[in-house]
Design a protein around this motif. Structure first.
Motif, PDB file in Angstrom:
ATOM      1  N   ALA A 161      78.990 -89.164  77.290  1.00 48.40           N
ATOM      2  CA  ALA A 161      78.607 -87.886  76.687  1.00 48.40           C
ATOM      3  C   ALA A 161      78.440 -88.070  75.192  1.00 48.40           C
ATOM      4  O   ALA A 161      79.062 -88.944  74.574  1.00 48.40           O
ATOM      5  N   TYR A 162      77.598 -87.236  74.628  1.00 47.42           N
ATOM      6  CA  TYR A 162      77.430 -87.166  73.173  1.00 47.42           C
ATOM      7  C   TYR A 162      77.515 -85.695  72.800  1.00 47.42           C
ATOM      8  O   TYR A 162      76.764 -84.850  73.325  1.00 47.42           O
ATOM      9  N   GLY A 163      78.434 -85.363  71.896  1.00 47.05           N
ATOM     10  CA  GLY A 163      78.627 -83.964  71.545  1.00 47.05           C
ATOM     11  C   GLY A 163      78.695 -83.744  70.056  1.00 47.05           C
ATOM     12  O   GLY A 163      78.992 -84.659  69.281  1.00 47.05           O
ATOM     13  N   LEU A 207      82.140 -76.887  70.941  1.00 45.82           N
ATOM     14  CA  LEU A 207      81.685 -78.228  71.271  1.00 45.82           C
ATOM     15  C   LEU A 207      80.470 -78.107  72.174  1.00 45.82           C
ATOM     16  O   LEU A 207      80.527 -77.476  73.234  1.00 45.82           O
ATOM     17  N   GLU A 209      77.907 -80.508  74.197  1.00 50.52           N
ATOM     18  CA  GLU A 209      77.936 -81.917  74.615  1.00 50.52           C
ATOM     19  C   GLU A 209      76.969 -82.165  75.764  1.00 50.52           C
ATOM     20  O   GLU A 209      77.025 -81.482  76.795  1.00 50.52           O
ATOM     21  N   THR A 211      76.009 -84.467  78.755  1.00 46.81           N
ATOM     22  CA  THR A 211      76.898 -85.292  79.565  1.00 46.81           C
ATOM     23  C   THR A 211      76.170 -85.928  80.737  1.00 46.81           C
ATOM     24  O   THR A 211      75.457 -85.246  81.484  1.00 46.81           O
ATOM     25  N   GLU A 246      81.329 -86.181  68.771  1.00 40.80           N
ATOM     26  CA  GLU A 246      82.249 -86.728  69.774  1.00 40.80           C
ATOM     27  C   GLU A 246      81.466 -87.647  70.705  1.00 40.80           C
ATOM     28  O   GLU A 246      80.424 -87.261  71.241  1.00 40.80           O
TER      29      GLU A 246
END
Length: 385
Positions: A161-163, A207, A209, A211, A246
């Motif tokens: 994931a990139y958040g 947040l 994200e 995913t 994140e």
């Protein structure tokens, strides 16, 4: 944690100067290992914990269903509660089950180890009553538990994931999202799918994200970053580039149920969702007491969940939203059994069989082949050789 604990590999001494063999040695101080050690100390056990960086602060975001959390957990570790999170497959589903996002720093602090003996070293060889460290020391105890998590491997499916963390005011009108598979992230047709996860971290921050639920290989951080920016742009949420970021990457396969491992290493990670913290917190007391946390029902559920992961990995990318539409229309009790019923074998069987029966024929056949094997799938579908 006591600073003096980090300077020595020797066990704590009793008043006569002789070393005390601890009741429990925990290797790894992530959420699962720390919760286990904390609950063991609370039970009056002597505990030694081993981690290469025991004072490292956690930075990941942890969440769980509210009904998974044990009564002993300090209420202040809950940072935000979503009473009815939204999920999208090809259409919207409102989940009638409170979902909580944990305050990572408070969670770590609340699982204090003030009466544990802390060793700053890495476990390299673990046996039932002994662990050898990277520095060559040997630590013995009544029980030694591996809580070091799972090592990455090309053979293991991973979740990535990139958040980004943004001011809540910039997300006005965006409902908290358990998962959103709508195709507005710019992904090319036929490529591995990803979904948007959007939850409040507190009253002021959210947040957001992108995913990849599970992949072998999983989508990269760069791919997810591009998809997230495209999706948010399509929804009128502009990023400045200065938002805290994140990154998530961990295996969803490889845990082995049994009495000598805990957390993801011990099979507590749900292989078809990636969730593990709630299950580890719920089982920490029983594990600390030396109870059997893997009865036959739990082992059966673990095998069925692993079959569920195989099904997800086998589905064509374009069919995943429809698969989750079908799952999210199951009765709430069936959803809860599959997502959280770690020892609920009957409930998990009912949930999976109900899902299978409700799937369109083409997906039912593919799921059966992935989970049961081709020969049995033909029998399930009533096909002849």
């Amino acid at each position: 944690m006591r600073g003096s604990d980090h300077a020595s590999h020797r066990s704590p001494a009793n008043p006569n100067g002789r070393e005390v063999r601890p009741d429990l040695v925990v290797c790894g101080l992530g959420p699962a290992g720390r919760a286990l050690a904390h609950r063991a100390v609370a039970r009056g056990l002597t505990v030694t914990v081993l981690d290469p960086a025991p004072e490292r602060r956690w930075t990941a975001t942890y969440a769980a269903w509210a009904d998974e959390l044990p009564d002993w957990l300090a209420p202040e570790v809950v940072a935000a509660t979503v009473s009815q999170p939204l999920a999208w497959g090809t259409r919207a589903h409102r989940l009638d089950r409170p979902y909580v996002v944990l305050d990572t720093a408070r969670l770590q602090t609340s699982l204090h180890l003030s009466d544990a003996h802390v060793v700053a070293d890495r476990a390299v060889d673990i046996a039932p009553e002994r662990v050898t460290t990277a520095s060559g020391a040997t630590i013995t105890g009544g029980r030694v538990i591996d809580a070091r998590g799972l090592a990455r491997s090309p053979a293991r499916a991973e979740q990535t994931a990139y958040g980004v963390i943004v001011d809540a005011g910039r997300c006005a009108g965006l409902d908290p999202l358990f998962m959103d598979w709508r195709p507005d992230n710019g992904a090319a047709p036929g490529t591995p799918p990803s979904f948007l996860y959007a939850v409040p971290l507190d009253d002021e921050r959210m947040l957001l994200e992108e995913t990849c639920l599970a992949g072998r290989p999983a989508l990269t951080g760069a791919q997810l970053r591009a998809r997230l920016r495209h999706r948010l742009g399509a929804r009128g949420i502009r990023l400045t580039g200065d938002e805290p970021v994140e990154h998530v990457r961990f295996p969803v396969q490889g845990g082995r149920p049994g009495p000598r491992a805990f957390g993801a290493a011990g099979g507590f990670l749900h292989p078809a969702t990636g969730y593990s913290v709630g299950a580890a917190l719920a089982a920490a007391d029983a594990m600390a007491a030396g109870q059997n946390v893997w009865p036959a029902t739990a082992r059966g559920v673990h095998r069925l969940r692993s079959a569920g992961l195989r099904a997800l990995l086998a589905l064509p990318p374009e069919d995943l939203p429809l698969f989750f539409d079908t799952f999210l229309t199951l009765p709430p009790a069936a959803q809860r059994a599959y997502l959280s019923g770690r020892t609920d074998l009957a409930g998990t069987v009912t949930a999976m069989s109900s899902l299978f029966a409700a799937l369109p024929g083409r997906l039912r056949r593919r799921v059966a082949v992935a989970t049961l094997g081709f020969r049995f799938a033909r029998e399930v579908e009533g096909l002849r050789p």
